[in-house]
Motif scaffolding. Structure first.
Motif, short mmCIF file in Angstrom:
data_model
loop_
_atom_site.label_atom_id
_atom_site.label_comp_id
_atom_site.label_asym_id
_atom_site.label_seq_id
_atom_site.Cartn_x
_atom_site.Cartn_y
_atom_site.Cartn_z
N ALA A 190 0.71 -1.17 0.09
CA ALA A 190 0.03 0.05 0.04
C ALA A 190 0.87 0.95 0.18
O ALA A 190 0.21 2.32 -0.21
N VAL A 196 3.73 1.51 -1.47
CA VAL A 196 4.61 1.77 -2.98
C VAL A 196 4.08 3.00 -3.67
O VAL A 196 4.69 3.63 -4.15
N PRO A 197 2.74 3.00 -3.92
CA PRO A 197 2.13 4.26 -4.79
C PRO A 197 2.52 5.45 -4.14
O PRO A 197 2.92 6.21 -4.90
N LEU A 198 2.45 5.60 -2.67
CA LEU A 198 2.87 6.75 -2.15
C LEU A 198 4.57 7.06 -2.04
O LEU A 198 4.87 8.23 -2.49
N VAL A 200 6.18 6.22 -4.64
CA VAL A 200 6.40 6.69 -6.22
C VAL A 200 5.81 8.03 -6.37
O VAL A 200 6.57 8.66 -6.87
N VAL A 201 4.99 8.29 -5.57
CA VAL A 201 4.54 10.00 -5.81
C VAL A 201 5.50 11.01 -5.20
O VAL A 201 5.97 11.90 -5.74
N ILE A 210 9.44 7.15 -9.87
CA ILE A 210 9.63 5.74 -10.35
C ILE A 210 10.82 4.99 -10.51
O ILE A 210 11.11 4.01 -10.70
N SER A 247 12.62 5.37 -4.85
CA SER A 247 11.27 4.95 -4.24
C SER A 247 11.41 3.35 -4.04
O SER A 247 10.90 3.17 -2.91
N LYS A 248 12.33 2.80 -4.83
CA LYS A 248 12.43 1.38 -4.35
C LYS A 248 13.48 1.11 -3.19
O LYS A 248 12.98 0.20 -2.46
N ALA A 283 8.38 -3.88 -5.49
CA ALA A 283 8.56 -2.32 -5.82
C ALA A 283 8.58 -2.14 -7.48
O ALA A 283 7.86 -1.46 -8.10
N MET A 299 5.26 -3.35 -9.42
CA MET A 299 4.37 -2.24 -9.11
C MET A 299 4.71 -1.02 -10.06
O MET A 299 3.76 -0.01 -10.40
N SER A 300 5.93 -0.77 -10.38
CA SER A 300 6.33 0.48 -11.00
C SER A 300 7.81 0.21 -11.56
O SER A 300 8.61 -0.48 -10.95
#
Ligand SMILES: Nc1ncnc2c1ncn2[C@@H]1O[C@H](COP(=O)(O)OP(=O)(O)OP(=O)(O)O)[C@@H](O)[C@H]1O
Ligand SMILES: [Mg+2]
Lengths: 249, 261
Positions: free
Chosen positions: B114, B116-118, B120-121, B125, B129-130, B202, B205-206
């Motif tokens: 949950a 990961v998208p945060l 990424v923002v 990407i 983020s990873k 990670a 998802m992106s």
């Protein structure tokens, strides 16, 4: 504060406060003067405050009131031998013994030579590279004594160092300890449960009573030195033991 | 003598591994052959093997393998370092522990996917983020291990250091670190596994790089042999990194009871 005595205790009290129970008076009005080079034993029933007193002398605990003064002032160097040898398990015998020299940055050639002598004296020369887990209990405790002596602190505090050992090993180590003491001229304060051990080693035996921990009597042991098997067979040795047993009750 | 016994034991365990994998492959092969399973559901071992070999021969896998490994190692090192640091500080300063621990527990219990998208923002990407996700997964176990390790130091060892008038730094480097190592390594082994999972999730998802990306790509194009080959590479990466930590542990804990020959 410095003092002509190796250690001088004045009006020492130690109270452990406890929220749930009554406060424990571990030490009450302890006064004691220990001369340089003296061998002192502290003896008394379990829980009478022997360890507490030694820890306070060793600066590991603070008294509730009273003063301690050392011959060399506040930063008095001391060696402490604990009941368990507390060797560092990843260091071998030599590295454990020289650990204080490393910490205090005193690894001079002279000190290293002295250390080798001490290891020799303690019969550890052949085990320099052994890890603690490879040693017997008696050997570990010898390493721990050599460690406490390695940096040549004039005051040596020992809390039941031989308590966990069998009687034969204990007698043997007592004799070795006396040899080292005679060579190095240190002041020793030695806590023990064993009356015979106290008599055999000491110039004076401090007898403590329980609750509150107080000094009941100080007995001077007037047996000739160097001591050895002859001492143990001396009738006066037995008399001292009997006398001490009587006081402790 | 000791060495020989060790390498014989090593050979035997390799043999046992090979046997168990061999049996598994035979069962798999028989199942696919006898039941006529379509290749897009479960390809036969040779097909997967072929896809695996192709990845390496054609060289398409290296960049992805490198990306993932890089993320894993970087995230693990930073997360491990922070774990040790926080563990130490928490033990030394109780107030900080009380203040920060709830956030860390929240971070630990929140489902990472949950987040990961945060991430990424916040971090884009790319790599950051990873690595942040991996750090968040490695940090907590290492911190717990470090705290446990520090608390396991016998009180008389601390007393010894006090008698010797050791500085805080000496206490840390000479005894606290060593006494923490057994618990710390147990947690680092959890951490390295978490790091690989984090990297894969990670990437999955992106991103356009990494083994996780290979998996999503193969899955969305129904290239199941490639998917399985990707999974195998991922597992091997996991085993290799775990073993690296294990070997380091054996080296550094030679003195510990658990390492007695
Ligand atoms: N940290 C502490 N907190 C509270 N009470 C304590 C603490 N340490 C010691 N005491 C109490 O102080 C008293 C003296 O303890 P101490 O350990 O000095 O006894 P001792 O004479 O060394 O006993 P032993 O011969 O069994 O080693 C005991 O009643 C003990 O319960
Ligand atoms: Mg005691």
């Amino acid at each position: 504060m410095s003092s002509e005595y190796s250690v001088e205790l004045k009006g020492l009290n130690k109270i452990y406060s406890n929220l749930l129970k009554e406060d424990t008076v571990a030490l009450k009005d302890i006064n004691l003067q220990i001369k340089p080079g003296e061998f002192i034993s502290i003896i008394g029933p379990s829980g009478c405050g022997k360890s507490t007193l030694l820890r306070i002398i060793g600066n590991l605990d603070k008294p509730t009131s009273g003063t301690i003064s050392y011959r060399d002032g506040a930063d008095q160097q001391m060696g402490f031998v604990f009941q368990d040898s507390v060797l560092l398990p990843w260091k071998n015998v030599k590295q454990n013994a020289e650990f204080p020299l490393v910490i205090q940055k005193k690894q001079t050639k002279e000190n290293e030579e002295k250390l080798d002598e001490l290891l020799e004296l303690a019969g550890l020369s052949e085990f320099k590279t052994a890890l603690p887990r490879e040693l017997s209990g008696g050997m570990k405790q010898r390493v721990s004594i050599v460690r406490a002596l390695s940096y040549d602190a004039p005051l040596l505090l020992m809390d039941e160092p031989f308590g966990a050992l069998d009687a034969l090993t204990r007698d043997h180590l007592n004799e070795e300890l006396l040899k080292i003491w005679q060579k190095t001229k240190k002041t020793v304060i030695f806590v023990t449960h064993s009356i015979e051990e106290a008599t055999f080693l000491s110039d004076r035996v401090i007898v403590m009573s329980a609750r509150p921990g107080q000094i009941k009597e100080v007995v001077t042991i007037d047996l000739a030195r160097p001591r050895g098997d002859v001492t143990r067979n001396d009738p006066r040795f037995a008399e001292y033991n009997k006398y001490l047993r009587g006081i402790i009750g | 003598m000791k060495k020989k016994g060790k390498s014989a034991g090593f050979l035997r365990s390799v043999g046992e591994y090979a046997l168990s994998i061999g049996v598994f492959i035979v069962v798999w092969w028989l199942y696919v052959g006898l039941k006529d399973v379509p290749a897009y559901i479960l390809p036969s071992p040779p097909k997967v093997f072929k896809s695996l070999v192709e990845m390496f021969v054609k060289g398409s896998v290296y960049a992805h393998l490198w990306t993932t490994s890089y993320e894993v190692v970087l995230g693990f090192l930073i997360g491990g370092f922070l774990g040790v640091l926080f563990g130490y500080v928490f033990i030394k300063i109780d107030a900080l522990k009380t203040m920060l621990m709830p956030y860390l527990i929240f971070l630990q219990t929140a489902p990472k996917i949950a987040l990961v998208p945060l991430f990424v923002v916040w971090f884009g990407i790319g790599l950051v983020s990873k690595v942040v996700l991996i750090i968040s997964m490695v940090l907590f176990p290492v911190l717990s291990g470090m705290m446990l390790g520090l608390e396991s130091i016998p009180p008389d060892v601390r007393n010894l250091m006090k008698v010797l008038k050791a500085t805080k730094w000496q206490v840390f480097t000479q005894v606290e670190m060593q006494y923490s190592l057994p618990a710390l390594f147990a947690s680092l082994k959890v951490g390295i596994v978490q790091a690989v999972i984090g990297a894969i999730v990670a990437e999955w998802m992106s991103g356009k790089q990494g083994l996780g990306y290979i998996l999503t790509y193969a899955s969305s194009t129904y290239d199941t042999p490639m998917l399985l080959a990707g999974i195998i590479v991922t597992i091997v990466l996991g085993i290799v990194t775990y073993q690296a930590v294990s070997v380091l542990e054996d080296r550094m804990l030679y003195w510990h009871e658990s390492k007695k020959a």
